[in-house]
Every structure is written in C-alpha cells, then in structure tokens.
Design an enzyme around this catalytic site. Structure first.
Site, mmCIF file in Angstrom:
data_model
loop_
_atom_site.group_PDB
_atom_site.id
_atom_site.type_symbol
_atom_site.label_atom_id
_atom_site.label_comp_id
_atom_site.label_asym_id
_atom_site.label_seq_id
_atom_site.Cartn_x
_atom_site.Cartn_y
_atom_site.Cartn_z
ATOM 1 N N HIS A 1 0.826 -1.195 0.001
ATOM 2 C CA HIS A 1 0.156 0.186 -0.010
ATOM 3 C C HIS A 1 0.575 1.134 0.042
ATOM 4 O O HIS A 1 2.105 1.020 0.591
ATOM 5 C CB HIS A 1 -0.972 0.095 1.182
ATOM 6 C CG HIS A 1 -1.896 -1.081 1.155
ATOM 7 N ND1 HIS A 1 -3.051 -1.227 1.908
ATOM 8 C CD2 HIS A 1 -2.267 -1.982 0.085
ATOM 9 C CE1 HIS A 1 -3.804 -2.082 1.804
ATOM 10 N NE2 HIS A 1 -3.532 -2.807 0.634
ATOM 11 N N GLU B 1 0.850 3.495 2.015
ATOM 12 C CA GLU B 1 1.478 4.383 3.336
ATOM 13 C C GLU B 1 2.560 3.421 3.555
ATOM 14 O O GLU B 1 3.537 3.939 4.272
ATOM 15 C CB GLU B 1 0.234 4.078 4.241
ATOM 16 C CG GLU B 1 -0.900 5.052 3.890
ATOM 17 C CD GLU B 1 -2.022 4.139 3.129
ATOM 18 O OE1 GLU B 1 -2.995 4.536 3.255
ATOM 19 O OE2 GLU B 1 -1.668 3.201 2.447
ATOM 20 N N CYS C 1 -6.104 1.525 5.653
ATOM 21 C CA CYS C 1 -6.469 -0.062 6.103
ATOM 22 C C CYS C 1 -5.810 -0.447 7.274
ATOM 23 O O CYS C 1 -5.043 0.292 7.886
ATOM 24 C CB CYS C 1 -6.122 -1.244 4.981
ATOM 25 S SG CYS C 1 -4.496 -1.541 5.048
ATOM 26 N N CYS D 1 -2.062 -0.918 7.398
ATOM 27 C CA CYS D 1 -1.408 0.441 7.356
ATOM 28 C C CYS D 1 -1.340 1.327 8.739
ATOM 29 O O CYS D 1 -0.690 1.831 8.873
ATOM 30 C CB CYS D 1 -1.873 1.069 6.038
ATOM 31 S SG CYS D 1 -1.236 0.600 4.403
#
Length: 168
Positions: A84, A86, A112, A115
């Site tokens: 992801h 992040e 999410c 993260c």
C-alpha cells in the site's frame, strides 16, 4: 503590478493532498490508485504509491489475484502482491534513515488496518485522507492510539491546487 501571493496560496492540507494525488499516478495496482505523502513540519519527507515491491513483477503483468477471486475492497489484504501507498512511504523514510515520529500522513484513501498499525507504530500523529475505506478496525485502532485520522472535507480545494498548477 506585483501579485499578492498571500491571497491565493493553498492551505497546507490541500497542497499535500494534491501531492498525494500526483503520487497515486505512479500506481501499478489494477484496482485502485493510492498515493501517500509523509510530512514533518510542513516538509515532505517521504512519498509512496501502491504497487508491487521493487523488483517484483507488476499486477499488469501477472494479474490481480484479489480481482480474479472476487474479493471485496477492504478484505484479505494479505493475498495482494502490492504494498500500500502508506507502507511504501514509511519504507522510503526508513530506507533513508528519516524519522517520521510526530508526522502527518496525507493519503488519497483512508488507511486499512494493516497500514494503520504501521502508521501508529512509526509514531505518526495525524492522518488526513480524501476517500473513506471500509475498515472499521482501522478507525478503532487509530482512536485507541490517539492518532487523529480525519477525512478532508474539501475535495474542491485539492482540485483547485491541481488546476492552479496546470495554469502556471
């Protein structure tokens, strides 16, 4: 006549979210492009976008397992080959030895729960996002850890920043 730069400069949140949108343009994900910017004292210290790890084949080459299995958004993150935005921004900061303790994370999509845990443990204090994500655990963890995770209320402000940049 000299231009008064103070009257039409974008505020910081719009500015950094516009930068996150630009980062998202680098995505290699077939389902959703996401960008993240990590900021300390109004200075960008790391950026990230979602996609396959460095050196691994991109989803465009091998396909999207989550898509082929019909897995809804917000579920089964562990079988995705991509990292992801992040995660990638945090990894970029770590690889250069840059502390992000006390930072703000600007991201195009609400983080999410995976993260979220990384953001909390990295010492980030605030997250600003544009689009909500269906992960209630993330919201619970941010609240328990005292990390402000807030939606950005003015998408038009971000579009204005991007539009202004195109006309300069």
């Amino acid at each position: 006549m000299a231009r008064d730069w103070t009257e039409d400069r974008p505020e910081w949140d719009s500015y950094f979210l516009a930068m996150a949108m630009i980062a998202a343009a680098r995505t290699t994900c077939l389902r959703r492009g996401v960008g993240a910017i990590i900021v300390t004292e109004n200075r960008i210290v790391a950026t990230g976008y979602n996609g396959a790890p460095s050196g691994a084949r991109h989803c465009a080459e091998v396909g999207c397992l989550r898509r082929s299995l019909g897995i809804p958004s917000g579920e089964r993150h562990e079988i995705c080959r991509g990292a992801h935005a992040e995660m990638n921004a945090i990894a970029q900061a770590a690889s250069s030895g840059t502390s992000i303790n006390g930072c703000t994370v600007y991201t195009t999509v609400e983080p999410c729960s995976i993260c979220c845990k990384l953001i909390i443990n990295a010492g980030c204090r605030r997250v600003v996002y544009m689009t909500p994500y269906p992960d209630e655990l993330s919201r619970t963890l941010f609240a328990e850890a005292g990390v402000r995770c807030e939606p950005y209320p003015d998408r038009g402000g971000v579009r204005d920043v991007l539009g202004k940049a195109l006309t300069m």
